[in-house]
Design a protein around this motif. Sequence first.
Motif, mmCIF file in Angstrom:
data_model
loop_
_atom_site.group_PDB
_atom_site.id
_atom_site.type_symbol
_atom_site.label_atom_id
_atom_site.label_comp_id
_atom_site.label_asym_id
_atom_site.label_seq_id
_atom_site.Cartn_x
_atom_site.Cartn_y
_atom_site.Cartn_z
ATOM 1 N N PRO B 239 0.808 -1.225 0.000
ATOM 2 C CA PRO B 239 0.000 0.000 0.000
ATOM 3 C C PRO B 239 0.842 1.275 0.000
ATOM 4 O O PRO B 239 0.377 2.319 -0.459
ATOM 5 C CB PRO B 239 -0.824 -0.110 1.294
ATOM 6 C CG PRO B 239 -0.145 -1.135 2.121
ATOM 7 C CD PRO B 239 0.556 -2.063 1.180
ATOM 8 N N GLU B 240 2.086 1.196 0.487
ATOM 9 C CA GLU B 240 2.876 2.429 0.539
ATOM 10 C C GLU B 240 3.388 2.806 -0.845
ATOM 11 O O GLU B 240 3.724 3.950 -1.114
ATOM 12 C CB GLU B 240 4.026 2.303 1.555
ATOM 13 C CG GLU B 240 5.171 1.344 1.191
ATOM 14 C CD GLU B 240 4.775 -0.142 1.302
ATOM 15 O OE1 GLU B 240 3.654 -0.441 1.767
ATOM 16 O OE2 GLU B 240 5.585 -0.994 0.905
ATOM 17 N N ARG B 241 3.437 1.845 -1.765
ATOM 18 C CA ARG B 241 3.913 2.142 -3.118
ATOM 19 C C ARG B 241 2.767 2.390 -4.085
ATOM 20 O O ARG B 241 2.841 3.246 -4.957
ATOM 21 C CB ARG B 241 4.766 0.979 -3.629
ATOM 22 C CG ARG B 241 6.124 0.928 -2.958
ATOM 23 C CD ARG B 241 7.121 0.182 -3.815
ATOM 24 N NE ARG B 241 8.486 0.492 -3.410
ATOM 25 C CZ ARG B 241 9.191 1.472 -3.938
ATOM 26 N NH1 ARG B 241 8.669 2.228 -4.868
ATOM 27 N NH2 ARG B 241 10.427 1.680 -3.528
ATOM 28 N N CYS B 242 1.757 1.588 -3.956
ATOM 29 C CA CYS B 242 0.675 1.659 -4.939
ATOM 30 C C CYS B 242 -0.586 2.217 -4.304
ATOM 31 O O CYS B 242 -1.057 1.699 -3.295
ATOM 32 C CB CYS B 242 0.409 0.257 -5.498
ATOM 33 S SG CYS B 242 -0.895 0.247 -6.722
ATOM 34 N N ALA B 243 -1.112 3.283 -4.908
ATOM 35 C CA ALA B 243 -2.343 3.888 -4.396
ATOM 36 C C ALA B 243 -3.526 2.958 -4.659
ATOM 37 O O ALA B 243 -3.416 1.994 -5.424
ATOM 38 C CB ALA B 243 -2.571 5.241 -5.055
ATOM 39 N N ASP B 244 -4.638 3.266 -4.038
ATOM 40 C CA ASP B 244 -5.814 2.420 -4.212
ATOM 41 C C ASP B 244 -6.385 2.593 -5.624
ATOM 42 O O ASP B 244 -6.103 3.582 -6.299
ATOM 43 C CB ASP B 244 -6.860 2.780 -3.163
ATOM 44 C CG ASP B 244 -7.317 4.205 -3.338
ATOM 45 O OD1 ASP B 244 -8.449 4.424 -3.787
ATOM 46 O OD2 ASP B 244 -6.494 5.113 -3.067
ATOM 47 N N PRO B 245 -7.206 1.655 -6.070
ATOM 48 C CA PRO B 245 -7.706 1.706 -7.457
ATOM 49 C C PRO B 245 -8.424 3.002 -7.788
ATOM 50 O O PRO B 245 -8.242 3.549 -8.882
ATOM 51 C CB PRO B 245 -8.676 0.519 -7.520
ATOM 52 C CG PRO B 245 -8.212 -0.419 -6.472
ATOM 53 C CD PRO B 245 -7.592 0.406 -5.385
ATOM 54 N N MET B 246 -9.231 3.531 -6.892
ATOM 55 C CA MET B 246 -9.968 4.741 -7.214
ATOM 56 C C MET B 246 -9.019 5.906 -7.461
ATOM 57 O O MET B 246 -9.175 6.692 -8.404
ATOM 58 C CB MET B 246 -10.955 5.098 -6.087
ATOM 59 C CG MET B 246 -12.172 4.193 -6.020
ATOM 60 S SD MET B 246 -12.895 3.824 -7.626
ATOM 61 C CE MET B 246 -13.975 5.223 -7.819
ATOM 62 N N THR B 247 -8.006 6.051 -6.615
ATOM 63 C CA THR B 247 -7.017 7.112 -6.815
ATOM 64 C C THR B 247 -6.287 6.903 -8.136
ATOM 65 O O THR B 247 -6.049 7.840 -8.895
ATOM 66 C CB THR B 247 -6.005 7.110 -5.651
ATOM 67 O OG1 THR B 247 -6.740 7.220 -4.441
ATOM 68 C CG2 THR B 247 -5.027 8.252 -5.776
ATOM 69 N N MET B 248 -5.948 5.654 -8.385
ATOM 70 C CA MET B 248 -5.245 5.336 -9.632
ATOM 71 C C MET B 248 -6.078 5.763 -10.851
ATOM 72 O O MET B 248 -5.585 6.363 -11.795
ATOM 73 C CB MET B 248 -4.995 3.827 -9.711
ATOM 74 C CG MET B 248 -3.769 3.390 -8.970
ATOM 75 S SD MET B 248 -2.300 4.033 -9.813
ATOM 76 C CE MET B 248 -1.021 3.207 -8.894
ATOM 77 N N LEU B 249 -7.356 5.434 -10.802
ATOM 78 C CA LEU B 249 -8.204 5.737 -11.952
ATOM 79 C C LEU B 249 -8.475 7.237 -12.064
ATOM 80 O O LEU B 249 -8.589 7.774 -13.162
ATOM 81 C CB LEU B 249 -9.549 4.995 -11.834
ATOM 82 C CG LEU B 249 -9.504 3.491 -12.014
ATOM 83 C CD1 LEU B 249 -10.884 2.888 -11.779
ATOM 84 C CD2 LEU B 249 -9.020 3.122 -13.413
#
Lengths: 434, 326
Positions: B239-249
């Motif tokens: 989680p510290e590297r990859c944001a959640d799907p909604m933020t990503m989208l």
Amino acid sequence: MVLIASAPTFSHGVHPADQKARSATEPIGRMPFVREYSVPLRQHIGAASEPIVAVGDIVQRGQLIAKRASFVSTNQHAPVTGRVKAIETRPHPSGVSVRAIVIESDPFSSQQMGASGPRSDQALADSVSDAGIVGMGGAAFPAHVKLSVPEGRTVDTLLMNGCECEPYLTCDHRIMLEHPTAVLEGTAMIQTALGAKASVIGVEQNKSDAADVLRAASKGSVSVAQVAVKYPQGAEKMLIKAVLGREVPVGKLPLDVGVVVHNVGTAFAVHEAVRLGKPLIERVVTVSGPAVSQPRNLWVPIGTPICDLLAFVGLDQLDQYIVISGGPMMGQAQKNLQAPVVKGMSGILVFPAAHQATKEYPCIRCGRCLDACPMFLNPTRLWLLTRNRDIEALNQHHVQACFECGSCSYVCPSHIPLVHAIRMGKKLVREAQV
Amino acid sequence: MSKLLLVSSPFVRDERNTPQLMRDVIGSLVPILIMSMWVFGVIALLMVAVTGATAVVTERLVTSKRSLHDGSALLTGLLLGFVLPPGLPLWMGALGSAFAVGLGKAAFGGLGANIFNPALLGRAFLQAAFPEAMTTWVAPQMGFWQLPERSLAWPLMGSHVDGISAATPLGGFKFQGLTTDLSEMVVGTTAGSLGETATWLLVLCGLWLALRKAFDWRLPVSTLFSVALLSWVLHATVPERCADPMTMLGSGGLMFAAVFMVTDPVTTPVTAKGMWLFGFGTGVLVVLIRSFGGLPEGVMYAVLLMNAVTPWINRFTQPRVFGGLA
Ligand code: SF4
Ligand code: SF4
């Protein structure tokens, strides 16, 4: 599209506006006799017929005037009573001039046919061959060839083609509606001749009235399959896929999957030939198109000049028009309206010239042509390979599997004449093989 | 009879044509421009006008044929304008646009012949040439008439950073571990390139274009789907590297690219399978670069990389001919 199309069909294809309402409710009328007819000795696939009359002979309507030259060839009959005026090269709807028997009709004749009577005593293939019947759907392949099953092969299903997927055309529709019993009897005769276990008539959903009429008349002896309205649903391989779920292998024939396909119009002609002894001297032609104010379906004697047919529907000033024989997707533009109506001609369509005023843009590689191709080819690639004359790659990309349906050109937003180019590509490959 | 017109079949055609498709896409950029002006002020209009006009002029200069009216050069210029940071000196925008059309497009042989998305190629060029200017972001809603001084700077002079710089949602996440409010990303009131911030509007434009059949829906759908899927997995793992799907989208240039870049027919595959592959590949690269790369944003490189392998994808995804061996 996939979600709406609940009726069986094939994958890919296109949805041109069907334009059939213009003539679908027009009962089949009759084209009156005209002064002169030209019966081409080649209006079918195969060898040209051999004339058996001479210039000056008096011929009677329905009389044999040219004999089939080999197995894949057909007989020709006089469409009218009259005098053989010439046997010479004449314009032909294919664009190439072809030798034809020219008959000057006798204005005082009652145009009765010579008596010949029913022909139920001989093999169906012989009656059909005698009557000079070809596939009525447009390909004009001699019908008797597809009535005998080659040694060692079997046919389990006879598939009757009542799709008529080309826009504007309604001749098969009208035949099914007006003559269901004749179509069904012809179908039964063909089924018996082939020894097929079942016969199915495939009809597109936009002709459900015809399907109902056939179903009611058949009382269950023949099944009627409704298929989705999609072009080219009436192509043999596509119809077999839709109705039977079978895929004809590339380069093979329907026979290789145990199927023979005939057109409903052919069944009607077969019935006429057997029950009445009537040779193929006339056919139903749909005369329609945006420039035709009163579209018609007409019984037209074979050999009638196209210009006379158009004059009959009220069109005689034809400068700056496009006149097409057949449907708008696969038909052919006419360069000389003296060319006659031939056995495989299902329609004459007239478009205003402005209709074709399109400009070609570069290929934007959108892939629409791939999504349209019912044969799963890559039309944009074939177009490029044709321009590069790359025979080997054309072969690798199955250029010969293209049956020139025109779906790719239809969808191309850049108006690239894809099918035109691919036709050339096929020719290149053929020439390289000899 | 000689006046009968001879043409070859088919004699009927689908109504959609290429200039019309271009016009649809250009039209859908109008609401985006208005939104961008609401967020960033008049600089949005200036930048897009400069890149659009430069593109048209460049095409006129470098091509002999008058191919202007297919609209593709204008579209390239406009698209480039929308993926530039607000406050970037206008002359840089013009340079990028000239590069995009002159080298990205015309040098390959014009519309249809280029391998790389020309607008993104122009942006990549600017990023390489002016890395600092291209990664300086102004805060949104500084006032409509507010022009950062450097916007109007003369070429090669005074591109020093002024005004208030802000972090994009992705930059904030990457370098400061900050999360941005999802509602701000949806509405569009975040820092970012001119056209990319208002996710809701991009989605609407995308739907409209899809309904108009201006592009192939498989490309954006597969791209967004794979971003969502992979970021869902990675967010659960690292989680510290990859944001959640909604933020990503909702963040960065993803939605803009999904609607306007991966849908460019010219630089994406022609085969159905290839389109799916292209979208999935782009989505995966976006998530990987954003999560593990040195930069917060990776959409541009993801698309350009996939552009590069498109000829290869086409080759290996030829459809099986009807009736051919499986
Ligand atoms: S390539 Fe041939 S078969 Fe395929 S859509 Fe074009 S014309 Fe039809
Ligand atoms: S439909 Fe026309 S523009 Fe699209 S890929 Fe095929 S040839 Fe190219």
